[in-house]
Motif scaffolding. Structure first.
Motif, PDB file in Angstrom:
ATOM      1  N   VAL A 101      18.737  29.510   5.039  1.00 41.52           N
ATOM      2  CA  VAL A 101      19.897  28.806   5.504  1.00 41.52           C
ATOM      3  C   VAL A 101      19.847  27.346   4.936  1.00 41.52           C
ATOM      4  CG1 VAL A 101      21.091  27.994   7.250  1.00 41.52           C
ATOM      5  CG2 VAL A 101      20.489  30.532   7.478  1.00 41.52           C
ATOM      6  N   MET A 102      18.632  26.672   5.322  1.00 39.81           N
ATOM      7  CA  MET A 102      18.493  25.261   4.730  1.00 39.81           C
ATOM      8  C   MET A 102      18.649  25.301   3.335  1.00 39.81           C
ATOM      9  SD  MET A 102      15.278  24.559   7.031  1.00 39.81           S
ATOM     10  CE  MET A 102      14.650  22.929   6.283  1.00 39.81           C
ATOM     11  N   LEU A 103      18.433  26.295   2.556  1.00 37.33           N
ATOM     12  CA  LEU A 103      18.381  26.252   1.050  1.00 37.33           C
ATOM     13  C   LEU A 103      19.999  26.237   0.584  1.00 37.33           C
ATOM     14  CD1 LEU A 103      15.533  28.547  -0.131  1.00 37.33           C
ATOM     15  CD2 LEU A 103      15.978  26.356  -1.222  1.00 37.33           C
ATOM     16  N   GLN A 104      20.726  26.837   1.480  1.00 35.30           N
ATOM     17  CA  GLN A 104      22.176  26.823   0.993  1.00 35.30           C
ATOM     18  C   GLN A 104      22.816  25.361   0.872  1.00 35.30           C
ATOM     19  OE1 GLN A 104      24.161  29.165   4.043  1.00 35.30           O
ATOM     20  NE2 GLN A 104      22.942  30.850   3.468  1.00 35.30           N
ATOM     21  N   GLU A 105      22.172  24.178   1.425  1.00 30.58           N
ATOM     22  CA  GLU A 105      22.910  23.134   1.666  1.00 30.58           C
ATOM     23  C   GLU A 105      22.037  22.256   0.766  1.00 30.58           C
ATOM     24  OE1 GLU A 105      21.973  21.770   5.421  1.00 30.58           O
ATOM     25  OE2 GLU A 105      23.490  23.344   6.465  1.00 30.58           O
ATOM     26  N   CYS A 106      21.127  22.795  -0.009  1.00 32.52           N
ATOM     27  CA  CYS A 106      20.107  21.984  -1.099  1.00 32.52           C
ATOM     28  C   CYS A 106      21.014  21.682  -2.383  1.00 32.52           C
ATOM     29  CB  CYS A 106      19.014  22.634  -1.441  1.00 32.52           C
ATOM     30  SG  CYS A 106      17.818  22.635   0.005  1.00 32.52           S
ATOM     31  N   ALA A 107      20.784  20.398  -3.028  1.00 32.25           N
ATOM     32  CA  ALA A 107      21.338  20.271  -4.014  1.00 32.25           C
ATOM     33  C   ALA A 107      20.867  21.344  -5.323  1.00 32.25           C
ATOM     34  CB  ALA A 107      21.352  18.897  -4.717  1.00 32.25           C
ATOM     35  N   SER A 108      21.519  21.590  -6.451  1.00 32.22           N
ATOM     36  CA  SER A 108      20.985  22.475  -7.782  1.00 32.22           C
ATOM     37  C   SER A 108      20.360  21.152  -8.641  1.00 32.22           C
ATOM     38  CB  SER A 108      22.232  22.859  -8.324  1.00 32.22           C
ATOM     39  OG  SER A 108      22.764  23.653  -7.456  1.00 32.22           O
ATOM     40  N   PRO A 109      19.362  21.660  -9.280  1.00 34.10           N
ATOM     41  CA  PRO A 109      18.994  22.945  -9.529  1.00 34.10           C
ATOM     42  C   PRO A 109      17.920  23.092  -8.206  1.00 34.10           C
ATOM     43  CG  PRO A 109      17.824  21.514 -10.851  1.00 34.10           C
ATOM     44  CD  PRO A 109      19.092  20.872 -10.312  1.00 34.10           C
ATOM     45  N   ARG A 110      17.941  24.360  -7.404  1.00 32.50           N
ATOM     46  CA  ARG A 110      17.158  24.648  -6.412  1.00 32.50           C
ATOM     47  C   ARG A 110      15.557  25.458  -6.781  1.00 32.50           C
ATOM     48  NH1 ARG A 110      20.675  28.165  -2.263  1.00 32.50           N
ATOM     49  NH2 ARG A 110      20.576  29.428  -4.166  1.00 32.50           N
ATOM     50  N   VAL A 111      14.615  24.855  -6.275  1.00 29.76           N
ATOM     51  CA  VAL A 111      13.415  25.673  -6.578  1.00 29.76           C
ATOM     52  C   VAL A 111      13.083  26.415  -5.235  1.00 29.76           C
ATOM     53  CG1 VAL A 111      10.827  25.119  -7.368  1.00 29.76           C
ATOM     54  CG2 VAL A 111      12.665  23.727  -8.194  1.00 29.76           C
ATOM     55  N   ILE A 112      13.248  27.716  -5.564  1.00 21.76           N
ATOM     56  CA  ILE A 112      12.908  28.577  -4.398  1.00 21.76           C
ATOM     57  C   ILE A 112      11.508  29.314  -4.569  1.00 21.76           C
ATOM     58  CG2 ILE A 112      13.762  30.736  -3.339  1.00 21.76           C
ATOM     59  CD1 ILE A 112      16.561  30.123  -4.654  1.00 21.76           C
ATOM     60  N   LEU A 113      10.822  29.190  -3.464  1.00 21.95           N
ATOM     61  CA  LEU A 113       9.321  29.757  -3.376  1.00 21.95           C
ATOM     62  C   LEU A 113       9.420  30.951  -2.491  1.00 21.95           C
ATOM     63  CD1 LEU A 113       7.434  26.442  -2.300  1.00 21.95           C
ATOM     64  CD2 LEU A 113       7.896  27.276  -4.540  1.00 21.95           C
ATOM     65  N   THR A 114       8.551  31.955  -2.836  1.00 17.64           N
ATOM     66  CA  THR A 114       8.591  33.290  -1.994  1.00 17.64           C
ATOM     67  C   THR A 114       7.410  33.811  -2.509  1.00 17.64           C
ATOM     68  OG1 THR A 114       9.783  35.329  -1.481  1.00 17.64           O
ATOM     69  CG2 THR A 114       9.835  34.603  -3.779  1.00 17.64           C
ATOM     70  N   HIS A 115       6.957  34.603  -1.136  1.00 16.84           N
ATOM     71  CA  HIS A 115       5.570  35.513  -1.536  1.00 16.84           C
ATOM     72  C   HIS A 115       6.264  37.008  -1.359  1.00 16.84           C
ATOM     73  CE1 HIS A 115       3.006  32.320  -1.091  1.00 16.84           C
ATOM     74  NE2 HIS A 115       3.113  32.074  -0.033  1.00 16.84           N
ATOM     75  N   LEU A 116       7.383  37.143  -1.370  1.00 15.00           N
ATOM     76  CA  LEU A 116       7.950  38.541  -1.256  1.00 15.00           C
ATOM     77  C   LEU A 116       7.792  39.536  -2.450  1.00 15.00           C
ATOM     78  CD1 LEU A 116      11.282  37.962   0.845  1.00 15.00           C
ATOM     79  CD2 LEU A 116       9.055  38.758   1.675  1.00 15.00           C
ATOM     80  N   THR A 117       7.946  40.777  -2.280  1.00 16.88           N
ATOM     81  CA  THR A 117       7.778  41.783  -3.504  1.00 16.88           C
ATOM     82  C   THR A 117       9.116  42.027  -3.995  1.00 16.88           C
ATOM     83  OG1 THR A 117       8.150  43.623  -2.137  1.00 16.88           O
ATOM     84  CG2 THR A 117       5.836  43.019  -2.155  1.00 16.88           C
TER      85      THR A 117
END
Length: 293
Positions: A96-112
């Motif tokens: 949800v917090m990422l929705q408010e971030c300016a572009s370009p967003r750097v998104i981190l994930t440990h998911l498969t």
């Protein structure tokens, strides 16, 4: 070796099991369900990793490249943490917090790929996904020490011994599940031009080359001097100082040694043999190989 005993984890409120995979408790079922509808922007950059394989290192490299290229004023410390997380002191989950971030967003994930947002698992248009992988022996040792620090810092239940942890890691029963399933799930996408795969060991061997490769992938034009400056700033000693002085508690616990071959300080001969056997079984024929020293 005896079957991995998860009883001490099952009694601990620091982790829980969702759909057969153990997660830290700050990865909630609601957050995982929200991944299916997470909105990806066309200029998003995702960094995908199994825990302790170079997440913050790559974040530092990417943010410095974007800054040098005039794409962002944000530092790595300004970025929202792992996409699937929500900490106790935060009123909103990171997605949800990422929705408010300016572009370009750097998104981190440990998911498969099965649990990550479709826009990351199956990127379209100009979305970029960087997958960083590290040899499983050093990953296991780094993950073990991080777990020790994390539980001690937050005064949680006594963490597993190295022998207990190794059994869990080998069986894919520690947090974020099976290392091999994770790396191979993403490795299947190696021919997709939206993806860049880098190995921790190669980055250690030639960091300026890695920085140049990432910059080219992100379509940021940098001269050789800028690449050398970024590489120097992203050496382990310099990056450790950045992390140690982060305003976020979890980042201050991240950096330890940052070397290749540290597994030799922990693994017994039998443990090394068992993991070698697992590597052969899982990786043979996939084209994915790792350097262990």
């Amino acid at each position: 070796m005896a079957e991995a005993d998860t009883s001490f984890l099952d009694d601990d409120d620091f982790t829980h099991v969702i759909n057969g995979i153990r997660y830290p408790r700050f990865v909630t079922e609601a957050n995982l369900e929200a991944m299916a509808t997470f909105d990806i922007r066309d200029d998003d950059i995702a960094i995908v990793t199994f825990p302790k394989t170079g997440t913050n290192w790559m974040l530092e490299i990417v943010t410095k490249i974007l800054s040098a290229g005039g794409r962002t004023d944000a530092s790595s410390d300004d970025m929202v943490g792992k996409l699937e997380f929500q900490y106790d002191d935060e009123p909103r989950p990171h997605h949800v917090m990422l929705q408010e971030c300016a572009s370009p967003r750097v998104i981190l994930t440990h998911l498969t790929p099965d649990t990550a947002p479709p826009g990351i698992a199956h990127p379209q248009n100009n979305v970029k996904v960087i997958v960083v992988m590290r040899n499983p022996k050093d990953t296991a040792v780094s993950y073990f020490h991080f777990g020790q620090k994390l539980r001690s810092h937050f005064a949680r239940k006594t963490p597993p011994s190295w022998d207990e942890f190794f059994q869990l890691f080998l069986a894919g029963k520690y947090t974020f599940g099976c290392y091999f399933d994770h790396v191979l799930g993403w490795w299947q996408k190696r021919d997709d031009p939206h993806f860049l795969f880098l190995k921790y060991e190669d980055m250690k061997q030639d960091l300026p080359k890695a920085v140049k490769t990432v910059a080219a992938f992100l379509q940021v034009k940098l001269d050789d001097a800028s690449i050398e400056t970024i590489a120097h700033a992203c050496t382990f000693s310099n990056m450790k100082s950045t992390l140690d002085n982060s305003r976020y508690e979890d980042r201050t616990l991240m950096a330890r040694k940052g070397i290749v071959g540290d597994w030799k300080t922990m693994f017994t001969e039998e443990q090394s043999r068992l993991l070698d056997s697992k590597c052969k079984k899982k990786l043979e024929g996939t084209g994915l190989q790792f350097n262990f020293e």
